[in-house]
Enzyme design. Structure first.
Site, PDB file in Angstrom:
ATOM      1  N   ASP A  34       0.848  -1.202   0.000  1.00  0.00           N
ATOM      2  CA  ASP A  34       0.000   0.000   0.000  1.00  0.00           C
ATOM      3  C   ASP A  34       0.881   1.248   0.000  1.00  0.00           C
ATOM      4  OD1 ASP A  34      -1.760   2.060   0.426  1.00  0.00           O
ATOM      5  OD2 ASP A  34      -2.820   1.100   2.090  1.00  0.00           O
ATOM      6  N   ALA A  57      -0.374   3.175  -9.248  1.00  0.00           N
ATOM      7  CA  ALA A  57      -0.695   4.599  -9.131  1.00  0.00           C
ATOM      8  C   ALA A  57      -2.175   4.761  -8.841  1.00  0.00           C
ATOM      9  CB  ALA A  57      -0.362   5.330 -10.441  1.00  0.00           C
ATOM     10  N   TYR A 122      -4.586  14.916 -10.868  1.00  0.00           N
ATOM     11  CA  TYR A 122      -3.892  13.678 -11.231  1.00  0.00           C
ATOM     12  C   TYR A 122      -2.536  14.025 -11.853  1.00  0.00           C
ATOM     13  CZ  TYR A 122      -2.636   9.670 -14.200  1.00  0.00           C
ATOM     14  OH  TYR A 122      -1.956   8.651 -14.833  1.00  0.00           O
TER      15      TYR A 122
HETATM   16  N1  LIG Z   1      -4.173   4.274 -18.183  1.00  0.00           N
HETATM   17  C1  LIG Z   1      -3.675   5.274 -18.898  1.00  0.00           C
HETATM   18  O1  LIG Z   1      -4.277   5.735 -19.880  1.00  0.00           O
HETATM   19  C2  LIG Z   1      -2.328   5.860 -18.529  1.00  0.00           C
HETATM   20  C3  LIG Z   1      -1.816   6.891 -19.322  1.00  0.00           C
HETATM   21  C4  LIG Z   1      -0.568   7.432 -18.987  1.00  0.00           C
HETATM   22  C5  LIG Z   1       0.134   6.950 -17.893  1.00  0.00           C
HETATM   23  N2  LIG Z   1      -0.411   5.954 -17.137  1.00  0.00           N
HETATM   24  C6  LIG Z   1       0.362   5.476 -15.984  1.00  0.00           C
HETATM   25  O2  LIG Z   1       0.714   4.138 -16.273  1.00  0.00           O
HETATM   26  C7  LIG Z   1       0.790   3.392 -15.058  1.00  0.00           C
HETATM   27  C8  LIG Z   1      -0.017   2.126 -15.195  1.00  0.00           C
HETATM   28  O3  LIG Z   1      -1.373   2.484 -15.457  1.00  0.00           O
HETATM   29  P1  LIG Z   1      -2.516   1.379 -15.587  1.00  0.00           P
HETATM   30  O4  LIG Z   1      -3.400   1.800 -16.697  1.00  0.00           O
HETATM   31  O5  LIG Z   1      -1.906   0.016 -15.575  1.00  0.00           O
HETATM   32  O6  LIG Z   1      -3.287   1.641 -14.211  1.00  0.00           O
HETATM   33  P2  LIG Z   1      -4.276   0.680 -13.410  1.00  0.00           P
HETATM   34  O7  LIG Z   1      -4.791  -0.405 -14.285  1.00  0.00           O
HETATM   35  O8  LIG Z   1      -5.264   1.595 -12.728  1.00  0.00           O
HETATM   36  O9  LIG Z   1      -3.331   0.013 -12.326  1.00  0.00           O
HETATM   37  C9  LIG Z   1      -2.864   0.750 -11.226  1.00  0.00           C
HETATM   38  C10 LIG Z   1      -2.504  -0.220 -10.153  1.00  0.00           C
HETATM   39  O10 LIG Z   1      -2.095   0.537  -8.996  1.00  0.00           O
HETATM   40  C11 LIG Z   1      -2.711  -0.055  -7.864  1.00  0.00           C
HETATM   41  N3  LIG Z   1      -2.889   0.892  -6.765  1.00  0.00           N
HETATM   42  C12 LIG Z   1      -3.822   1.866  -6.615  1.00  0.00           C
HETATM   43  N4  LIG Z   1      -3.708   2.457  -5.417  1.00  0.00           N
HETATM   44  C13 LIG Z   1      -2.658   1.845  -4.780  1.00  0.00           C
HETATM   45  C14 LIG Z   1      -2.047   2.004  -3.510  1.00  0.00           C
HETATM   46  N5  LIG Z   1      -2.499   2.883  -2.604  1.00  0.00           N
HETATM   47  N6  LIG Z   1      -1.000   1.213  -3.202  1.00  0.00           N
HETATM   48  C15 LIG Z   1      -0.543   0.301  -4.089  1.00  0.00           C
HETATM   49  N7  LIG Z   1      -1.085   0.083  -5.295  1.00  0.00           N
HETATM   50  C16 LIG Z   1      -2.137   0.859  -5.645  1.00  0.00           C
HETATM   51  C17 LIG Z   1      -4.061  -0.540  -8.360  1.00  0.00           C
HETATM   52  O11 LIG Z   1      -4.589  -1.486  -7.477  1.00  0.00           O
HETATM   53  P3  LIG Z   1      -6.194  -1.604  -7.327  1.00  0.00           P
HETATM   54  O12 LIG Z   1      -6.683  -2.057  -8.676  1.00  0.00           O
HETATM   55  O13 LIG Z   1      -6.394  -2.588  -6.242  1.00  0.00           O
HETATM   56  O14 LIG Z   1      -6.687  -0.219  -7.005  1.00  0.00           O
HETATM   57  C18 LIG Z   1      -3.679  -1.125  -9.721  1.00  0.00           C
HETATM   58  O15 LIG Z   1      -3.244  -2.450  -9.626  1.00  0.00           O
HETATM   59  C19 LIG Z   1       0.327   4.339 -13.943  1.00  0.00           C
HETATM   60  O16 LIG Z   1       1.459   4.874 -13.299  1.00  0.00           O
HETATM   61  C20 LIG Z   1      -0.401   5.440 -14.686  1.00  0.00           C
HETATM   62  O17 LIG Z   1      -0.332   6.664 -13.981  1.00  0.00           O
HETATM   63  C21 LIG Z   1      -1.616   5.388 -17.432  1.00  0.00           C
END
Ligand SMILES: NC(=O)c1ccc[n+]([C@@H]2O[C@H](COP(=O)([O-])OP(=O)(O)OC[C@H]3O[C@@H](n4cnc5c(N)ncnc54)[C@H](OP(=O)(O)O)[C@@H]3O)[C@@H](O)[C@H]2O)c1
Length: 281
Positions: A34, A57, A122
């Site tokens: 966490d 994140a 964000y």
């Molecule tokens: N998605 C996009 O379009 C996008 C675009 C640009 C950059 N990014 C970046 O790319 C990265 C990966 O994104 P993604 O799309 O794979 O995001 P995601 O599917 O939302 O995955 C984020 C992960 O972080 C975990 N998380 C949330 N709160 C947490 C906490 N307090 N402690 C530990 N873990 C926590 C979530 O767990 P839970 O599911 O249990 O909450 C989830 O497994 C992120 O850094 C994001 O900012 C994403």
């Protein structure tokens, strides 16, 4: 190589696991790991990774406007703890960041050293995460990506695939331009950033750019559907968080290192046609 993946159950985490199969992977995710708890620094130290890919994140862009403290705690302070842990065991840190650190006022692709000026909470929290990663882990690389979609989790592409099956027409924002990025392509490129010859900030997105409306049209077309996709404005979409109107990233530093991602349009067609999205969200 021993690689710790945070956010292992997230969208990118899923594709990282499928890509980095020749490495020893340590998977961490909420709630056992966490980022709002200082103990996550010790958790990183305890597993003594060679590389940390910090993909976890707070990713709810509109939700962050209502929960700014939580977004900042997870994305900024949480990243600092991860970076401190990585530094203590001399691990390399790859911190995944976003195009939403930019304000979108440029009309040519953003370079890695262009000044950031996030519009949303964000974006502010992710920019603060970037600063803390670079400040607290000497061997860190900030990897900015954008408009991410993959087989696992919710994303725009899967949502449009579902809506195209359910509705007779779509209305999609046409005044925001960016670079759709397939999570599997990003994972492949991250696999080439594990060794410590690139530091600082890189941009890693699918090649080319489009609007959300053009992306939706490409999805509908790849599905072989005939439904019209109507352009709407950002104001008409009525989202809580402000988003950059133009967040095309130039992947200059990666290109200099001989790393490139496929064109977004090619990856998208492959994704839609391959049935890679079995659970359309
Ligand atoms: N998605 C996009 O379009 C996008 C675009 C640009 C950059 N990014 C970046 O790319 C990265 C990966 O994104 P993604 O799309 O794979 O995001 P995601 O599917 O939302 O995955 C984020 C992960 O972080 C975990 N998380 C949330 N709160 C947490 C906490 N307090 N402690 C530990 N873990 C926590 C979530 O767990 P839970 O599911 O249990 O909450 C989830 O497994 C992120 O850094 C994001 O900012 C994403």
């Amino acid at each position: 190589m021993r690689i710790l993946i945070t956010g292992a159950n997230g969208q990118l985490g899923y594709d990282l696991q499928r890509t980095l199969t020749s490495h020893e992977l340590i998977l961490m995710d909420f709630p056992a790991f966490d980022l709002t708890k200082p103990s996550c620094e010790e958790q990183v130290v305890n597993v003594r990774p060679d590389v940390v890919i910090h993909a976890a994140a707070y990713t709810d862009v509109d939700g962050a406007e209502l929960q700014p403290d939580l977004a900042m705690a997870v994305n900024a302070l949480g990243t600092e703890w991860v970076a401190r842990g990585a530094a203590r065991v001399k691990a390399r840190l790859l911190y995944i960041s976003t195009d939403y650190v930019f304000d979108g006022l440029k009309r040519t692709p953003y370079l890695e050293n262009d000044p950031a000026n996030p519009l949303s909470l964000y974006g502010k929290s992710k920019l603060e995460g970037e600063c803390r990663a670079l400040a607290h882990c000497p061997n860190s690389l900030v990897v900015r990506t954008s408009w991410l979609y993959g087989a696992h989790g919710k994303n725009f592409v899967k949502t449009m695939m579902r809506l195209a099956m359910e509705q007779s027409e779509l209305r999609v924002v046409a005044d925001q331009r960016g670079c759709p990025t397939n999570a599997a392509d990003l994972a492949q490129s991250l696999a080439r950033m594990l060794t410590p010859d690139i530091r600082g900030i890189v941009h890693a997105t699918g090649g080319g750019d489009c609007t959300w409306c053009e992306l939706a049209s490409a999805i509908v077309s790849a599905m072989g559907q005939q439904i019209p996709v109507h352009p709407i404005t950002t104001a008409q979409a009525g989202r809580r968080a402000a988003r950059p109107r133009y967040s095309v990233l130039a992947n200059c530093v990666l290109k200099q290192s001989g790393i490139s991602l496929p064109a977004w349009s090619d990856s998208l067609v492959q994704f839609v046609k391959s049935g890679a999205a079995p659970t359309v969200a």
